[in-house]
Motif scaffolding. Structure first.
Motif, mmCIF file in Angstrom:
data_model
loop_
_atom_site.group_PDB
_atom_site.id
_atom_site.type_symbol
_atom_site.label_atom_id
_atom_site.label_comp_id
_atom_site.label_asym_id
_atom_site.label_seq_id
_atom_site.Cartn_x
_atom_site.Cartn_y
_atom_site.Cartn_z
ATOM 1 N N VAL A 22 11.126 30.508 44.219
ATOM 2 C CA VAL A 22 11.956 28.836 44.699
ATOM 3 C C VAL A 22 10.786 28.604 45.105
ATOM 4 C CG1 VAL A 22 12.680 29.256 46.523
ATOM 5 C CG2 VAL A 22 13.520 27.287 44.369
ATOM 6 N N CYS A 23 10.530 26.864 44.136
ATOM 7 C CA CYS A 23 9.923 25.931 44.950
ATOM 8 C C CYS A 23 9.793 24.331 44.144
ATOM 9 C CB CYS A 23 8.269 25.614 44.449
ATOM 10 S SG CYS A 23 8.044 25.757 42.194
ATOM 11 N N ALA A 24 9.188 23.518 45.401
ATOM 12 C CA ALA A 24 10.201 22.934 44.912
ATOM 13 C C ALA A 24 8.688 21.265 44.573
ATOM 14 C CB ALA A 24 10.759 21.297 46.221
ATOM 15 N N SER A 25 8.835 20.960 43.967
ATOM 16 C CA SER A 25 7.954 20.299 42.705
ATOM 17 C C SER A 25 7.961 19.225 41.817
ATOM 18 C CB SER A 25 7.008 21.303 41.757
ATOM 19 O OG SER A 25 6.194 20.741 41.264
ATOM 20 N N ALA A 26 6.919 18.210 42.600
ATOM 21 C CA ALA A 26 6.961 17.159 42.036
ATOM 22 C C ALA A 26 5.929 16.993 39.883
ATOM 23 C CB ALA A 26 5.407 15.653 42.360
ATOM 24 N N GLY A 27 5.890 18.029 40.101
ATOM 25 C CA GLY A 27 5.451 18.476 38.416
ATOM 26 C C GLY A 27 5.010 19.708 37.837
ATOM 27 N N ASN A 28 3.671 19.171 38.924
ATOM 28 C CA ASN A 28 2.643 19.990 38.763
ATOM 29 C C ASN A 28 2.719 21.186 38.870
ATOM 30 O OD1 ASN A 28 1.327 17.645 36.992
ATOM 31 N ND2 ASN A 28 -0.234 17.552 38.841
ATOM 32 N N LEU A 29 2.757 21.867 40.453
ATOM 33 C CA LEU A 29 2.876 22.679 40.913
ATOM 34 C C LEU A 29 4.098 23.678 40.763
ATOM 35 C CD1 LEU A 29 2.417 24.860 43.623
ATOM 36 C CD2 LEU A 29 3.900 24.073 44.680
ATOM 37 N N GLY A 30 5.112 23.171 40.097
ATOM 38 C CA GLY A 30 6.043 23.640 39.266
ATOM 39 C C GLY A 30 5.553 24.560 37.996
ATOM 40 N N GLN A 31 4.950 23.934 37.229
ATOM 41 C CA GLN A 31 4.241 24.834 35.742
ATOM 42 C C GLN A 31 3.430 25.830 36.167
ATOM 43 O OE1 GLN A 31 2.698 21.401 32.842
ATOM 44 N NE2 GLN A 31 3.320 18.798 34.446
ATOM 45 N N PHE A 60 -5.080 21.676 39.515
ATOM 46 C CA PHE A 60 -5.905 22.276 40.327
ATOM 47 C C PHE A 60 -4.901 23.362 40.497
ATOM 48 C CE2 PHE A 60 -4.286 19.733 42.685
ATOM 49 C CZ PHE A 60 -3.827 19.920 44.004
ATOM 50 N N LYS A 61 -3.736 23.301 40.496
ATOM 51 C CA LYS A 61 -2.265 24.147 41.057
ATOM 52 C C LYS A 61 -2.608 25.187 40.514
ATOM 53 C CE LYS A 61 -0.215 20.353 43.084
ATOM 54 N NZ LYS A 61 0.010 20.341 44.120
ATOM 55 N N GLY A 62 -2.730 26.324 39.414
ATOM 56 C CA GLY A 62 -2.879 27.307 38.739
ATOM 57 C C GLY A 62 -4.095 28.427 39.619
ATOM 58 N N LEU A 105 3.524 27.627 39.013
ATOM 59 C CA LEU A 105 3.774 28.614 39.016
ATOM 60 C C LEU A 105 4.565 29.222 38.440
ATOM 61 C CD1 LEU A 105 5.169 30.275 41.844
ATOM 62 C CD2 LEU A 105 6.836 29.359 42.031
ATOM 63 N N ALA A 106 5.139 27.842 37.131
ATOM 64 C CA ALA A 106 5.754 29.210 36.058
ATOM 65 C C ALA A 106 5.223 29.917 35.669
ATOM 66 C CB ALA A 106 6.480 27.830 35.068
ATOM 67 N N TRP A 107 3.371 29.495 35.356
ATOM 68 C CA TRP A 107 2.698 29.670 34.115
ATOM 69 C C TRP A 107 2.091 31.497 34.729
ATOM 70 C CZ3 TRP A 107 -2.676 31.979 34.045
ATOM 71 C CH2 TRP A 107 -3.135 31.873 32.886
ATOM 72 N N SER A 108 2.040 30.852 35.845
ATOM 73 C CA SER A 108 1.076 32.201 36.880
ATOM 74 C C SER A 108 2.661 33.484 36.516
ATOM 75 C CB SER A 108 0.905 32.063 38.241
ATOM 76 O OG SER A 108 -0.327 31.619 38.106
ATOM 77 N N ALA A 109 3.557 33.569 36.793
ATOM 78 C CA ALA A 109 5.085 33.988 36.489
ATOM 79 C C ALA A 109 5.243 34.709 35.155
ATOM 80 C CB ALA A 109 5.970 33.793 37.130
ATOM 81 N N GLN A 110 4.388 34.402 34.337
ATOM 82 C CA GLN A 110 4.799 34.813 32.671
ATOM 83 C C GLN A 110 3.938 36.077 32.993
ATOM 84 O OE1 GLN A 110 2.859 31.573 30.289
ATOM 85 N NE2 GLN A 110 5.288 31.100 29.729
ATOM 86 N N GLY A 111 4.887 36.908 31.840
ATOM 87 C CA GLY A 111 4.384 38.768 31.994
ATOM 88 C C GLY A 111 4.207 39.268 33.167
ATOM 89 N N ARG A 112 4.588 38.727 34.637
ATOM 90 C CA ARG A 112 4.649 39.460 36.048
ATOM 91 C C ARG A 112 5.848 39.380 36.327
ATOM 92 N NH1 ARG A 112 -0.789 36.226 38.424
ATOM 93 N NH2 ARG A 112 -1.829 36.323 36.851
#
Length: 319
Positions: free
Chosen positions: A73-82, A55-57, A84-91
């Motif tokens: 920058v973020c700290a992540s157990a894994g899902n938030l990092g994915q 749901f993090k997206g 945030l990286a996905w949303s940042a693509q192309g932006r």
């Protein structure tokens, strides 16, 4: 006068126009086979049917929409990092993710594959958060803090809009509780639009800090965590998030590790779903107290499926 909260219902409604539709309108369906196994009516809200499998997206779409080309920058157990990286693509947003070296390898690999800079620390999520705070100060970039940043909570709250748009006949919603973004966001909408629905939050007994805080009505920290549900394994609850949780949660439950594993197995066997441990917390709660849910219509939020497959097979006995 209603209790104070950080949420704004108009912003939550508007969020649906900002979030990429790939994260919206996730499946909500009755799962009769799972309900028969659990002794109650069960509907599944499937938050894993999207490119980041959680749901993090929803929240990171709102965060990145306000960054306007800045780095984060973020700290992540894994899902938030994915996410945030996905949303940042192309932006034109450069993302750094700090994670524990012990985080599931599959999550770390996907963060790298999505183009984020990944820094690993020896320690748990809260130590990763300390490093992310330091990086933000050193580089002068945006620190994205899950659950503290209201965008992450109001993105999650759009799940609540989708639940209540169905004119709900359900009695209870079971929500995984970690930092609190999911529980406070969904809970806020439910209490506003369907106040008769019970909002029950579920945490592992091996990572109980937010539940203990909810029960004590003050922040309670723990020295360590011990759970396979890495996505909700925090030691240091945030006072601002706890204040929101106290407004919306009807109860906060702790479940055993063996119940989490049994919940994962039931979701596989009766719903065909491979989920990470955090996503099985709701089913674990029903398993531990079936009389509480007997005869009720329960919505289980399946919040993530970024599971480390070797570990998954170990937990489920080579299922």
């Amino acid at each position: 006068m209603p209790p104070e909260t950080r949420f704004d219902s108009a912003r939550i409604e508007a969020a649906r126009g900002v979030i990429d539709p790939v994260f919206l309108d996730t499946p909500l369906y009755p799962c009769d086979a799972l309900g028969r196994a659990l002794g109650c009516r069960v509907s599944v809200k499937l938050e894993t049917a999207n490119p980041v499998r959680s749901f993090k997206g929803r929240g990171t779409e709102l965060v990145v929409n306000g960054l306007a080309g800045r780095a984060a920058v973020c700290a992540s157990a894994g899902n938030l990092g994915q996410a945030l990286a996905w949303s940042a693509q192309g932006r034109d947003v450069a993302v750094t993710v700090v994670a524990s070296r012990s985080a599931p390898a599959a999550k770390l690999d996907r963060i790298r594959a999505l183009g984020a800079e990944l820094e690993l620390v020896d320690g748990d999520f809260d130590l990763a958060r300390e490093r992310a705070v330091a990086i933000a100060g050193e580089r002068g970039i945006r620190l994205v803090e899950d659950s503290l940043d209201i965008e992450t909570c109001e993105g999650a709250a759009t799940i609540g809009l989708e639940l209540t748009d169905t004119t709900p006949s359900f009695d209870t919603v079971l929500i995984a509780l970690g930092g609190g973004a999911l529980a406070t966001g969904v809970g806020h909408v439910l209490k506003e639009r369907a106040p008769a629905v019970d909002v029950l939050c579920v945490q592992p007994a091996g990572a109980p800090a937010m539940t203990l805080s909810w029960r004590a009505r003050r922040v309670v920290t723990t020295e360590s965590t011990s759970t396979i549900a890495d996505g909700v394994a925090g030691r240091l609850p945030l006072a601002e998030v706890l204040a929101d949780l106290l407004v919306v949660a009807d109860d906060a439950l702790l479940v055993r590790e063996e119940s989490i594993i049994a919940g994962m197995r039931l979701l596989l066997e009766h719903a065909g779903l491979v989920v990470e441990p955090s996503a099985a917390l709701g089913v674990a709660a029903i398993l531990e107290d079936p009389e509480r849910f007997a005869g009720r219509h329960v919505v289980v939020l399946v919040c993530g499926s970024n599971v480390d497959l070797p570990a998954y097979h170990r937990w489920l006995g080579n299922a």
